[in-house]
Design a protein around this motif. Structure first.
Motif, PDB file in Angstrom:
ATOM      1  N   GLN A  85     -16.423  -9.611  24.144  1.00 20.68           N
ATOM      2  CA  GLN A  85     -16.132 -10.815  23.360  1.00 20.68           C
ATOM      3  C   GLN A  85     -17.000 -10.882  22.100  1.00 20.68           C
ATOM      4  N   ARG A  86     -18.280 -10.469  22.210  1.00 17.92           N
ATOM      5  CA  ARG A  86     -19.160 -10.427  21.024  1.00 17.92           C
ATOM      6  C   ARG A  86     -18.626  -9.452  19.986  1.00 17.92           C
ATOM      7  N   MET A  87     -18.123  -8.308  20.448  1.00 21.09           N
ATOM      8  CA  MET A  87     -17.594  -7.315  19.517  1.00 21.09           C
ATOM      9  C   MET A  87     -16.329  -7.831  18.833  1.00 21.09           C
ATOM     10  N   TYR A  88     -15.479  -8.555  19.565  1.00 25.73           N
ATOM     11  CA  TYR A  88     -14.302  -9.188  18.945  1.00 25.73           C
ATOM     12  C   TYR A  88     -14.746 -10.165  17.853  1.00 25.73           C
ATOM     13  N   ALA A  89     -15.747 -10.991  18.167  1.00 28.88           N
ATOM     14  CA  ALA A  89     -16.233 -11.982  17.196  1.00 28.88           C
ATOM     15  C   ALA A  89     -16.835 -11.304  15.973  1.00 28.88           C
ATOM     16  N   GLN A  90     -17.614 -10.245  16.185  1.00 30.92           N
ATOM     17  CA  GLN A  90     -18.207  -9.529  15.051  1.00 30.92           C
ATOM     18  C   GLN A  90     -17.132  -8.873  14.196  1.00 30.92           C
ATOM     19  N   THR A  91     -16.131  -8.317  14.827  1.00 26.41           N
ATOM     20  CA  THR A  91     -15.045  -7.682  14.086  1.00 26.41           C
ATOM     21  C   THR A  91     -14.288  -8.714  13.262  1.00 26.41           C
ATOM     22  N   ARG A  92     -13.990  -9.867  13.879  1.00 24.28           N
ATOM     23  CA  ARG A  92     -13.310 -10.938  13.142  1.00 24.28           C
ATOM     24  C   ARG A  92     -14.128 -11.372  11.934  1.00 24.28           C
ATOM     25  N   ALA A  93     -15.439 -11.518  12.114  1.00 22.78           N
ATOM     26  CA  ALA A  93     -16.317 -11.935  11.022  1.00 22.78           C
ATOM     27  C   ALA A  93     -16.314 -10.906   9.896  1.00 22.78           C
ATOM     28  N   ARG A  94     -16.322  -9.622  10.250  1.00 20.53           N
ATOM     29  CA  ARG A  94     -16.300  -8.566   9.232  1.00 20.53           C
ATOM     30  C   ARG A  94     -14.967  -8.546   8.500  1.00 20.53           C
ATOM     31  N   ILE A  95     -13.876  -8.783   9.216  1.00 17.05           N
ATOM     32  CA  ILE A  95     -12.559  -8.853   8.571  1.00 17.05           C
ATOM     33  C   ILE A  95     -12.530 -10.027   7.604  1.00 17.05           C
ATOM     34  N   ASP A  96     -12.983 -11.177   8.065  1.00 17.57           N
ATOM     35  CA  ASP A  96     -12.995 -12.375   7.224  1.00 17.57           C
ATOM     36  C   ASP A  96     -13.869 -12.194   5.983  1.00 17.57           C
ATOM     37  N   ALA A  97     -14.969 -11.448   6.135  1.00 18.62           N
ATOM     38  CA  ALA A  97     -15.887 -11.217   5.013  1.00 18.62           C
ATOM     39  C   ALA A  97     -15.422 -10.068   4.123  1.00 18.62           C
ATOM     40  N   GLY A  98     -14.394  -9.349   4.562  1.00 20.31           N
ATOM     41  CA  GLY A  98     -13.903  -8.217   3.786  1.00 20.31           C
ATOM     42  C   GLY A  98     -14.797  -7.007   3.840  1.00 20.31           C
ATOM     43  N   THR A  99     -15.612  -6.912   4.881  1.00 19.75           N
ATOM     44  CA  THR A  99     -16.559  -5.789   4.981  1.00 19.75           C
ATOM     45  C   THR A  99     -16.226  -4.825   6.105  1.00 19.75           C
ATOM     46  N   LEU A 100     -15.035  -4.911   6.658  1.00 17.17           N
ATOM     47  CA  LEU A 100     -14.650  -4.021   7.743  1.00 17.17           C
ATOM     48  C   LEU A 100     -14.470  -2.614   7.215  1.00 17.17           C
ATOM     49  N   ASP A 101     -15.151  -1.669   7.835  1.00 16.39           N
ATOM     50  CA  ASP A 101     -15.027  -0.253   7.488  1.00 16.39           C
ATOM     51  C   ASP A 101     -13.769   0.266   8.180  1.00 16.39           C
ATOM     52  N   GLU A 102     -12.915   0.917   7.476  1.00 14.41           N
ATOM     53  CA  GLU A 102     -11.626   1.362   8.003  1.00 14.41           C
ATOM     54  C   GLU A 102     -11.708   2.649   8.820  1.00 14.41           C
ATOM     55  N   ARG A 103     -12.918   3.128   9.150  1.00 14.09           N
ATOM     56  CA  ARG A 103     -13.055   4.343   9.968  1.00 14.09           C
ATOM     57  C   ARG A 103     -12.389   4.143  11.308  1.00 14.09           C
ATOM     58  N   GLU A 104     -11.878   5.239  11.844  1.00 11.32           N
ATOM     59  CA  GLU A 104     -11.215   5.166  13.147  1.00 11.32           C
ATOM     60  C   GLU A 104     -12.118   5.579  14.237  1.00 11.32           C
TER      61      GLU A 104
END
Length: 73
Positions: free
Chosen positions: A54-73
């Motif tokens: 659940q923490r990882m989901y929240a961190q991922t959502r925050a990174r998406i919202d901030a536009g800082t998500l790295d697109e690496r697979e």
């Protein structure tokens, strides 16, 4: 009754990661665990694994919202 504790092999399978990655999560403290038995085998409480996910989901959502998500697979 489902087991309260999971082995690192269980964690590895649940997260679809390598054994080394599962161990690194425990060693870093990102995934709380205990050592049991004479050989100090690691055990992760099932609820701790769910909390981590659940923490990882929240961190991922925050990174998406901030536009800082790295697109690496």
């Amino acid at each position: 009754m489902a087991s309260r504790f999971l082995t690192l092999a269980d964690v590895k399978e649940a997260l679809n990661v390598s054994a080394a990655q599962a161990y690194a999560l425990v060693r870093s403290g990102d995934l709380p665990a205990i050592q049991v038995g004479g050989r100090g085998q690691w055990r992760v409480e099932a609820t701790a694994l769910e909390d981590y996910i659940q923490r990882m989901y929240a961190q991922t959502r925050a990174r998406i919202d901030a536009g800082t998500l790295d697109e690496r697979e």
